[in-house]
Design a protein around this motif. Structure first.
Motif, PDB file in Angstrom:
ATOM      1  N   GLU A 215       0.828  -1.205   0.000  1.00 35.38           N
ATOM      2  CA  GLU A 215       0.000   0.000   0.000  1.00 35.38           C
ATOM      3  C   GLU A 215       0.868   1.264   0.000  1.00 35.38           C
ATOM      4  O   GLU A 215       0.590   2.227  -0.731  1.00 35.38           O
ATOM      5  N   LYS A 216       1.912   1.257   0.800  1.00 34.23           N
ATOM      6  CA  LYS A 216       2.771   2.435   0.941  1.00 34.23           C
ATOM      7  C   LYS A 216       3.403   2.833  -0.385  1.00 34.23           C
ATOM      8  O   LYS A 216       3.485   4.021  -0.731  1.00 34.23           O
ATOM      9  N   GLU A 217       3.829   1.855  -1.164  1.00 29.96           N
ATOM     10  CA  GLU A 217       4.476   2.136  -2.443  1.00 29.96           C
ATOM     11  C   GLU A 217       3.482   2.722  -3.448  1.00 29.96           C
ATOM     12  O   GLU A 217       3.796   3.673  -4.177  1.00 29.96           O
ATOM     13  N   LEU A 218       2.280   2.156  -3.488  1.00 31.91           N
ATOM     14  CA  LEU A 218       1.259   2.658  -4.401  1.00 31.91           C
ATOM     15  C   LEU A 218       0.816   4.071  -4.005  1.00 31.91           C
ATOM     16  O   LEU A 218       0.589   4.931  -4.866  1.00 31.91           O
ATOM     17  N   LYS A 219       0.697   4.298  -2.708  1.00 32.62           N
ATOM     18  CA  LYS A 219       0.304   5.624  -2.222  1.00 32.62           C
ATOM     19  C   LYS A 219       1.370   6.659  -2.570  1.00 32.62           C
ATOM     20  O   LYS A 219       1.055   7.810  -2.925  1.00 32.62           O
ATOM     21  N   ALA A 220       2.635   6.256  -2.487  1.00 35.54           N
ATOM     22  CA  ALA A 220       3.725   7.170  -2.830  1.00 35.54           C
ATOM     23  C   ALA A 220       3.656   7.566  -4.298  1.00 35.54           C
ATOM     24  O   ALA A 220       3.931   8.716  -4.665  1.00 35.54           O
ATOM     25  N   TYR A 221       3.290   6.613  -5.153  1.00 39.39           N
ATOM     26  CA  TYR A 221       3.132   6.924  -6.576  1.00 39.39           C
ATOM     27  C   TYR A 221       2.063   7.999  -6.761  1.00 39.39           C
ATOM     28  O   TYR A 221       2.265   8.977  -7.493  1.00 39.39           O
ATOM     29  N   ARG A 222       0.922   7.842  -6.094  1.00 36.59           N
ATOM     30  CA  ARG A 222      -0.153   8.822  -6.274  1.00 36.59           C
ATOM     31  C   ARG A 222       0.266  10.195  -5.756  1.00 36.59           C
ATOM     32  O   ARG A 222      -0.117  11.215  -6.337  1.00 36.59           O
ATOM     33  N   SER A 223       1.016  10.229  -4.684  1.00 35.30           N
ATOM     34  CA  SER A 223       1.417  11.510  -4.114  1.00 35.30           C
ATOM     35  C   SER A 223       2.349  12.287  -5.051  1.00 35.30           C
ATOM     36  O   SER A 223       2.494  13.508  -4.908  1.00 35.30           O
ATOM     37  N   ARG A 224       2.966  11.586  -6.006  1.00 36.00           N
ATOM     38  CA  ARG A 224       3.857  12.259  -6.945  1.00 36.00           C
ATOM     39  C   ARG A 224       3.128  12.796  -8.178  1.00 36.00           C
ATOM     40  O   ARG A 224       3.731  13.450  -9.030  1.00 36.00           O
ATOM     41  N   ILE A 225       1.837  12.503  -8.299  1.00 31.30           N
ATOM     42  CA  ILE A 225       1.051  13.037  -9.422  1.00 31.30           C
ATOM     43  C   ILE A 225       0.659  14.475  -9.106  1.00 31.30           C
ATOM     44  O   ILE A 225      -0.069  14.730  -8.156  1.00 31.30           O
ATOM     45  N   TRP A 226       1.166  15.419  -9.872  1.00 33.33           N
ATOM     46  CA  TRP A 226       0.867  16.832  -9.579  1.00 33.33           C
ATOM     47  C   TRP A 226      -0.116  17.447 -10.557  1.00 33.33           C
ATOM     48  O   TRP A 226      -0.606  18.550 -10.365  1.00 33.33           O
ATOM     49  N   HIS A 227      -0.442  16.733 -11.642  1.00 32.37           N
ATOM     50  CA  HIS A 227      -1.519  17.163 -12.524  1.00 32.37           C
ATOM     51  C   HIS A 227      -1.956  15.962 -13.361  1.00 32.37           C
ATOM     52  O   HIS A 227      -1.228  14.972 -13.478  1.00 32.37           O
TER      53      HIS A 227
END
Length: 228
Positions: A215-227
């Protein structure tokens, strides 16, 4: 030639759309078809006969963000329509012979509602004939109202693993011939394919991802989406 407009021009009245279609035919005589985006509620005022007339003038591609057919989520998000409306209005497009694509917003229901949203939506899609199902995953940005609701604790985001289960459930329950486009940047596991031929392979991809990625890795991916 396919001329697709942005925004939501299908919100125009039938008469105004007919004027546009006639102008396109006048100035673009070799045009094969034209298309546009629409809300479910944009279809409501138009009769099947009117839709057939628009189709006759080359309107043959409508993109519709239905988001979900899960009534509690539609109510929560104040979409202004319910599952019955999706089925009723898109059935009119089927009857008129107008092709359409739909957008599904994965994760919209929030924590604990993913599977229910997928089941409700698949049940509606199975009664329709979309050409493409586009899958996009909800990504909340600080400037949005929903972000404030997350901060206030009135909305809890759906965990990433649950989102994968939601997408898997949706695809597993679909029994229509349809193309899937799920390669949007918002999807942690991008997929494309045609159902039913590619269903088994797509489901295997989700099964592998659910067991492989924390979960942590997938959440980190989403947090890097800025647009988007």
């Amino acid at each position: 030639m396919l001329d697709t407009t942005g925004a939501n021009p299908f919100a125009l009245s039938y008469n105004k759309l007919m004027d546009v279609a006639l102008l396109l035919r006048k100035y673009l005589p070799h045009m094969v078809s034209f298309g546009m985006f629409a809300r479910v509620t944009d279809i409501t005022p138009k009769t099947v006969e009117e839709l057939k007339n628009l189709h006759h003038l080359k309107l043959d591609s409508i993109n519709i963000g239905i988001e979900t057919a899960h009534d509690p989520t539609l109510e929560r998000m104040s979409k202004g329509y319910y599952a019955f409306d999706i089925l009723e209005q898109l059935s009119k497009l089927d009857e008129a012979g107008i092709r359409y694509n739909v957008f599904y917003l994965n994760g919209l229901g929030g924590k604990g509602n993913g599977v229910a949203s997928a089941i409700a939506t698949a049940d509606v899609f199975n009664q329709l004939h979309p050409c493409i199902i586009n899958i996009v995953s909800l990504t909340i940005f600080p400037e949005s109202q929903l972000y404030q609701e997350v901060i206030n604790g009135t909305y809890v985001e759906e965990p990433e693993i649950e989102r994968l289960m939601e997408m898997r459930t949706l695809i597993d329950r679909l029994n229509i011939r349809v193309n899937l486009l799920g390669h949007h940047v918002s999807n942690t596991v991008p997929i494309t394919g045609a159902l039913p031929d590619d269903k088994a392979a797509i489901l295997r991809e989700f099964d592998k991802a659910i067991t492989k990625f924390p979960e942590k890795e997938l959440k980190a991916y989403r947090s890097r989406i800025w647009h988007l």
